[in-house]
Motif scaffolding. Structure first.
Motif, PDB file in Angstrom:
ATOM      1  N   UNK A 178       0.819  -1.205   0.000  1.00 36.49           N
ATOM      2  CA  UNK A 178       0.000   0.000   0.000  1.00 36.49           C
ATOM      3  C   UNK A 178       0.857   1.260   0.000  1.00 36.49           C
ATOM      4  N   UNK A 179       1.991   1.219   0.664  1.00 33.82           N
ATOM      5  CA  UNK A 179       2.867   2.393   0.693  1.00 33.82           C
ATOM      6  C   UNK A 179       3.403   2.725  -0.690  1.00 33.82           C
ATOM      7  N   UNK A 180       3.511   1.719  -1.549  1.00 30.74           N
ATOM      8  CA  UNK A 180       4.059   1.939  -2.883  1.00 30.74           C
ATOM      9  C   UNK A 180       2.970   2.076  -3.951  1.00 30.74           C
ATOM     10  N   UNK A 181       1.711   1.967  -3.559  1.00 29.60           N
ATOM     11  CA  UNK A 181       0.634   2.000  -4.523  1.00 29.60           C
ATOM     12  C   UNK A 181       0.181   3.431  -4.777  1.00 29.60           C
ATOM     13  N   UNK A 182       0.548   3.957  -5.915  1.00 29.19           N
ATOM     14  CA  UNK A 182       0.257   5.355  -6.230  1.00 29.19           C
ATOM     15  C   UNK A 182      -1.233   5.600  -6.376  1.00 29.19           C
ATOM     16  N   UNK A 183      -1.949   4.653  -6.964  1.00 33.35           N
ATOM     17  CA  UNK A 183      -3.385   4.849  -7.173  1.00 33.35           C
ATOM     18  C   UNK A 183      -4.116   5.053  -5.851  1.00 33.35           C
ATOM     19  N   UNK A 184      -3.810   4.232  -4.853  1.00 30.68           N
ATOM     20  CA  UNK A 184      -4.486   4.355  -3.563  1.00 30.68           C
ATOM     21  C   UNK A 184      -4.260   5.730  -2.956  1.00 30.68           C
ATOM     22  N   UNK A 185      -3.040   6.233  -3.055  1.00 30.26           N
ATOM     23  CA  UNK A 185      -2.735   7.555  -2.512  1.00 30.26           C
ATOM     24  C   UNK A 185      -3.522   8.641  -3.240  1.00 30.26           C
ATOM     25  N   UNK A 186      -3.571   8.535  -4.564  1.00 31.93           N
ATOM     26  CA  UNK A 186      -4.263   9.555  -5.347  1.00 31.93           C
ATOM     27  C   UNK A 186      -5.776   9.467  -5.170  1.00 31.93           C
TER      28      UNK A 186
END
Length: 269
Positions: free
Chosen positions: A97-105
């Motif tokens: 999750x820390x590396x998942x750009x979509x989740x952050x955006x």
């Protein structure tokens, strides 16, 4: 978004068993299948239940379980002789999750749309025609809240997201038809009606499921692209159909589409 009649889900068991049988890396496939089975179960499972569900020889299944226990990915209760997922899985998930750009955006977008229209919002990742996985959620709605957790998996072609996958994925019609026939709905559309809805999705840029997947519920999905070939993710809004019409269905559709386009640009750079 698949509904199941038992804690583990017989159709899911069969799918996992086929994956193990057909894998070119059986050791990895067995370990993954065991962990997925335990993740779907609402209660810990015994050796016989696991091996039977996955079509594994009990001695082989026991070997896999012991290896997973040693890696702290699965726990074993010596009193009940049952297995469950262990906290090590959470560590792996958190790192992903820390590396998942979509989740952050997507998270801020999901929260904003959920609050504005009183809906449950999901951000899902598309894994080909196999399934979609929930990677972000927002339950800011004050009334109805659809129960879905990060990590939940559903058949790829189900509901509104499935129409987006069929519309923009450039998949063979014969393969889409084969997979469509295996889906479970509350009020299943005919194949002809579904194809018309897929065509409409392609024309308007988003999909709507009005009570097909879950009776009385409306699901809206807008595709997100990371590359040019096929959608990689989707933004999904879920609410009671009548409530959604009162809160402004066209406005919600417009906001979903524009937000999905913005995230697509951000993901593709």
């Amino acid at each position: 978004m698949e509904k199941e009649n038992d804690p583990v889900g017989r159709s899911a068991d069969l799918s996992l068993a086929r994956a193990v049988r057909d894998s070119k890396a059986p050791a990895i496939a067995r370990a993954a299948a065991v962990m997925r089975l335990l993740g779907k179960s609402e209660t810990p499972l015994g050796l016989q239940g696991i091996s039977g569900a996955l079509g594994l020889v009990p001695s082989t299944c026991l070997y896999v379980l012991r290896a997973l226990v040693a890696e702290e990915l699965v726990s074993f209760d010596p009193d009940t002789k049952r297995y469950a997922l262990e906290v090590g899985v959470l560590t792996l998930a958190r790192q992903w999750l820390r590396r998942n750009q979509f989740s952050d955006l997507a998270q801020a977008v999901l929260d904003r749309i959920g609050q504005a229209f009183d809906v449950t919002m999901l951000g899902v990742q598309i894994v080909g025609l196999e399934h979609i996985i929930v990677v972000a959620t927002s339950r800011t709605g004050r009334n109805f809240q659809f129960s879905a957790q990060v990590g939940d998996r559903f058949p790829a072609l189900i509901s509104a997201t499935g129409r987006c996958i069929a519309a923009f994925g450039a998949y063979p019609e014969r393969e889409l038809e084969r997979r469509f026939k295996s889906l479970r709905w509350d009020d299943a559309p005919s194949l002809e009606a579904w194809r018309e809805q897929v065509a409409q999705t392609r024309a308007q840029g988003f999909a709507v499921d009005e009570g097909n997947y879950i009776s009385g519920m409306t699901v809206i999905a807008a595709p997100v692209w990371k590359g040019r070939d096929r959608p990689s993710h989707a933004l999904v809004a879920i609410s009671i159909g009548s409530a959604l019409k009162r809160s402004g269905l066209p406005e919600l559709q417009d906001m979903l589409v524009s937000s999905a386009a913005t995230i697509s640009r951000q993901l593709s750079g």
